[in-house]
Structure formats: C-alpha cells, structure tokens
Write a protein that holds these residues in place. Sequence first.
Motif, short mmCIF file in Angstrom:
data_model
loop_
_atom_site.label_atom_id
_atom_site.label_comp_id
_atom_site.label_asym_id
_atom_site.label_seq_id
_atom_site.Cartn_x
_atom_site.Cartn_y
_atom_site.Cartn_z
N GLU A 80 23.18 140.83 80.82
CA GLU A 80 22.07 141.21 79.94
C GLU A 80 22.07 140.35 78.70
O GLU A 80 23.10 139.87 78.24
CB GLU A 80 22.20 142.68 79.55
N GLU A 81 20.89 140.20 78.14
CA GLU A 81 20.72 139.42 76.93
C GLU A 81 21.33 140.17 75.75
O GLU A 81 20.99 141.33 75.52
CB GLU A 81 19.22 139.17 76.69
N PRO A 82 22.23 139.55 74.97
CA PRO A 82 22.88 140.26 73.88
C PRO A 82 21.98 140.51 72.67
O PRO A 82 22.31 141.27 71.80
CB PRO A 82 24.04 139.35 73.50
N SER A 83 20.83 139.87 72.62
CA SER A 83 19.95 140.00 71.46
C SER A 83 18.51 140.13 71.93
O SER A 83 18.13 139.64 72.99
CB SER A 83 20.10 138.77 70.57
N ALA A 84 17.70 140.76 71.11
CA ALA A 84 16.28 140.89 71.43
C ALA A 84 15.55 139.58 71.19
O ALA A 84 14.45 139.39 71.66
CB ALA A 84 15.66 142.00 70.60
N ASN A 85 16.15 138.66 70.47
CA ASN A 85 15.55 137.38 70.15
C ASN A 85 16.28 136.27 70.92
O ASN A 85 17.28 135.73 70.45
CB ASN A 85 15.65 137.13 68.64
N PRO A 86 15.78 135.91 72.12
CA PRO A 86 16.49 134.92 72.95
C PRO A 86 16.75 133.57 72.28
O PRO A 86 17.85 133.05 72.40
CB PRO A 86 15.59 134.78 74.18
N PRO A 87 15.80 132.98 71.53
CA PRO A 87 16.14 131.69 70.88
C PRO A 87 17.28 131.82 69.87
O PRO A 87 18.14 130.95 69.78
CB PRO A 87 14.83 131.28 70.19
N ARG A 144 23.87 131.95 81.08
CA ARG A 144 23.46 133.08 80.24
C ARG A 144 21.99 133.01 79.83
O ARG A 144 21.38 134.04 79.56
CB ARG A 144 24.32 133.14 78.98
N PHE A 145 21.46 131.78 79.76
CA PHE A 145 20.09 131.58 79.30
C PHE A 145 19.35 130.65 80.27
O PHE A 145 19.05 129.51 79.92
CB PHE A 145 20.09 130.98 77.89
N PRO A 146 19.05 131.10 81.49
CA PRO A 146 18.48 130.20 82.50
C PRO A 146 17.08 129.67 82.15
O PRO A 146 16.72 128.58 82.57
CB PRO A 146 18.44 131.05 83.77
N ASP A 147 16.31 130.41 81.38
CA ASP A 147 14.94 129.99 81.07
C ASP A 147 14.79 129.42 79.67
O ASP A 147 13.68 129.28 79.16
CB ASP A 147 13.98 131.18 81.24
N ALA A 148 15.89 129.08 79.04
CA ALA A 148 15.86 128.62 77.65
C ALA A 148 15.28 127.22 77.54
O ALA A 148 15.34 126.41 78.47
CB ALA A 148 17.27 128.65 77.08
N ASP A 149 14.75 126.93 76.36
CA ASP A 149 14.24 125.60 76.03
C ASP A 149 15.39 124.80 75.40
O ASP A 149 15.56 124.79 74.18
CB ASP A 149 13.06 125.71 75.08
N PHE A 150 16.17 124.15 76.25
CA PHE A 150 17.35 123.43 75.77
C PHE A 150 16.98 122.19 74.95
O PHE A 150 17.71 121.83 74.04
CB PHE A 150 18.27 123.06 76.94
N ASN A 151 15.86 121.58 75.27
CA ASN A 151 15.46 120.39 74.50
C ASN A 151 15.22 120.76 73.04
O ASN A 151 15.63 120.04 72.13
CB ASN A 151 14.22 119.75 75.11
N ALA A 152 14.56 121.87 72.81
CA ALA A 152 14.32 122.33 71.44
C ALA A 152 15.64 122.69 70.76
O ALA A 152 15.84 122.38 69.57
CB ALA A 152 13.37 123.52 71.43
#
Length: 160
Positions: free
Chosen positions: A6-13, A41-49
């Motif tokens: 589960e995501e540890p925070s409500a704010n994924p970025p 842990r963050f498969p859909d994250a914007d890693f470039n940003a």
Amino acid sequence: MPSSQEEPSANPPQALFGAALALLARRDYSCLELRRKLVGRFPDADFNALFEYLQIRNYQSDRRFAEVFVRARVQRGQGPLRIRRELQQRGIMGELASSALEQVEVDWFEFAQEQLQRKYPAPISAMPLDQRAKECARRQRYLAYRGFPADVISWALNAQ
C-alpha cells in the motif's frame, strides 16, 4: 498500519520523493539504480520529473556517483575494464564513464604490477622451470578477473 504494497502517503509524488531521499541519504545512486529500487513501490511514478527535481537540487548526480564509484573500485584493486563494465550495469555509459575513469589519475600499468606484487610477492623467475608457465597463467587470470587489459597484464608480468 499499511502493508508494504500500500502507498504510505496520500500524496504519491511526495512519497516518491521521500523514498528517493531516504535512499540517497545512505549513499549515492545512479538514476538507473534509484529507478530499480523505487519502481516496485511506485510503478506508475513519473521518474523523469523526480530525477530532474533531485538533480536540480544536487541530491542526485550520475557524475558524482561515477566518480565515487570509480575511486571505491580502485581502492579495491580493480582495473578499468571491470570498473567500466560495472558502471554500465548501473546505467553510467560513454563519456561519463570515461571521464570518471580519467579523473582518478591512475597509472594502470603500475597499479596492475602493485596488485600482482601484493597477491604474489615471489617473482616467477624464482620458481622452478616446470612451474613457471602454470604460475604465469594463474597470474594472468588473476589480473584479467580484476579487469585489467591484456597489454597492462603483459607489462605487469614482465616487470615482476
């Protein structure tokens, strides 16, 4: 208590940034290594940003990572071929890897001879004739495994 999935925070970025910063607080990572650590842990994250943000603030730098990595590997007695291969496995290629290797200012010929002397203090010429070829091959394999090029290996064996 949230599970590891589960995501540890409500704010994924913000959670992504926090996780990246926690990793970078321990040691430097290349972008590729950091991505590999965080993608589970963050498969859909914007890693470039994320990487752009981290690099602007100088929290993450592939150049700094490469320089530290090369110095650490030289202290372990590794040669340029092995160091370059390990840098490539961590996403550091081309000019960046070459630049990091050049900055250590190591005479690879002398360095290989030192590594050989440290491992095998007795010169080959002091051995019985029937053991010299076998011992020479053993020493060649040792230096090749450590990542030294053939011309450096040849020079180091002849200098010993």
